[in-house]
Design an enzyme around this catalytic site. Structure first.
Site, PDB file in Angstrom:
ATOM      1  N   GLU A 179       0.774  -1.248   0.000  1.00  0.00           N
ATOM      2  CA  GLU A 179       0.000   0.000   0.000  1.00  0.00           C
ATOM      3  C   GLU A 179       0.805   1.298   0.000  1.00  0.00           C
ATOM      4  OE1 GLU A 179      -2.982  -0.226   3.077  1.00  0.00           O
ATOM      5  OE2 GLU A 179      -4.141  -1.703   1.966  1.00  0.00           O
ATOM      6  N   GLU A 288      -5.536  -8.030  -0.810  1.00  0.00           N
ATOM      7  CA  GLU A 288      -6.296  -7.690   0.394  1.00  0.00           C
ATOM      8  C   GLU A 288      -7.733  -7.392   0.006  1.00  0.00           C
ATOM      9  OE1 GLU A 288      -5.062  -4.856   3.300  1.00  0.00           O
ATOM     10  OE2 GLU A 288      -2.966  -5.506   3.264  1.00  0.00           O
TER      11      GLU A 288
END
Length: 389
Positions: A179, A288
């Site tokens: 991320e 995710e």
């Protein structure tokens, strides 16, 4: 109207994706990044930490259940850069050998003992030097205006060393970073490219998965004007053409995974990134995603998994998250209620059924394909499909 739109999008994807295949499916293992939180962002909190007490990568018993019972073949295993490459020597090729040994033990258990694939996951948000208030603390890697920041070259050196150590393990997948966010997309690209170049220079031929900016979000992949990840990630160069795109996609109101209610239609929100992947002849993983134990979340999780299965641009996924140290706390999707995690045997507060019992078993596990890749190196092209004995 939203239901009709969602249904139309899903039917279109099913009709257009007859050759689609999911080769890799499983769960993220969260725990290697534990033990460093500080409410006032005190640098150095929890470093290096005590393995087995403050952090741990996997529980072997949990891996056993996931592979033997649920027939998953993929685990994404988080670690911290600051533990692997300590602050005393900086980001680069000098590792804490004891820490690396613990990590390698976990990866070997997954890949050698159980025959599954493992994504190496530096869980650092493209930052290094202070993980005490992740995801915002620490210096952005490659930020030349920050004298405390690690450089892009150091990031490449780190990946070159890590790749060299796992080059002979064909079941390893290199996940470049968890991320990246709040940084120039040109720098995100430069860091990703430095890692890819170093991995290939180390002689490692395995699959690489590269994240975009803006938290690797699929819904936002083509948003942000000139900073949109869609304007940058097609510039990556891999001499082996074995790099896929790493996407995260939650179903709550702000795509954070923090809320109980699932309100974001996956087919609609993944439409643009899927079209971009097709246009650029690239593949992707969603490493995710998650949802709570509500009817709406069960429905949307099914829609998300069906969407990936129906579109050939998507070749793998890992749900967020299992891990040995969650206890009755939850990794996502509960408005901070303690409903447990996806770890087999975990319980919610008071001993109630956990998200493993109420989300993984009845919903996500049922979408694990009967046939996955169990042999040979991971690849953007996939491999021979078979059932797990």
């Amino acid at each position: 109207m939203k239901f009709a739109s969602s249904t139309a999008a899903l039917l279109a994807s099913l009709l257009s994706g007859v050759s689609a295949t999911i080769y890799y499916a499983g769960v993220a293992e969260s725990g290697g990044e534990f033990g460093v939180w500080s409410p006032d962002a005190t640098p150095g909190t929890g470093l290096p930490g005590t393995f087995g007490k403050e952090y741990q990568f996997i529980a072997e018993s949990g891996i056993d259940v996931m592979v033997d019972t649920h027939k998953v073949n993929l685990f994404r295993v988080a670690f911290l850069l600051e533990r692997m490459a300590p602050l005393a020597t900086g980001l680069g090729s000098k590792f804490d050998e004891t820490h690396f040994g613990h990590y390698k033990d976990a990866i070997d258990y997954i890949t050698v003992k159980k025959g599954a694939y493992a994504i190496l996951d530096p869980h650092n948000y493209m930052r290094y030097n202070n993980p005490s208030s992740q995801p915002f603390s620490g210096s952005v890697i490659g930020n030349s205006s920050d004298p405390t920041a690690a450089t892009t070259a150091q990031f490449g050196a780190f990946w070159g060393e890590l790749a060299k150590r796992f080059a002979s393990n064909e079941k390893v997948i290199f996940g470049l970073m968890n991320e990246p966010h709040d940084m120039p997309s040109s720098l995100m690209l430069a860091n990703n490219q430095a890692a890819i170049t170093a991995i290939r220079a180390a002689g490692a031929k395995q699959l690489i998965i590269a994240p975009g900016n803006s938290w690797a979000g699929g819904h936002s992949f083509a948003q942000g004007g000139s900073e949109a990840s869609s304007n940058w990630l097609n510039k990556l160069v891999d001499p082996l053409n074995n790099t896929a795109i790493d996407i995260h996609e939650y179903l709550d109101q702000d795509f954070s995974g923090g809320h109980t209610a699932c309100t974001q239609d996956p087919a609609t929100n993944l439409k643009d990134v899927t079209a971009w992947l097709k246009a650029n002849q690239l593949k992707a993983f969603i490493t995710e995603f998650g949802g709570s134990n509500t009817t709406a979340c069960h429905d949307m999780l099914n829609q998300l998994l069906d969407y990936m299965a129906a579109n050939e641009e998507w070749i793998g996924w890992t749900a967020w998250a299992a891990g040995p140290f969650w206890g009755d706390a939850s990794p996502c999707c509960t408005d901070q209620a303690h409903l447990g995690s996806l770890e087999p045997g975990s319980k919610a507060v008071g001993g109630a059924p956990s998200l493993y019992d109420t989300v993984w078993v009845p919903t996500i596990a049922k979408k694990v394909p009967a046939k996955l890749q169990w042999s040979g190196p991971a690849s953007v092209k996939g491999g021979r499909l078979s059932t797990k004995a």
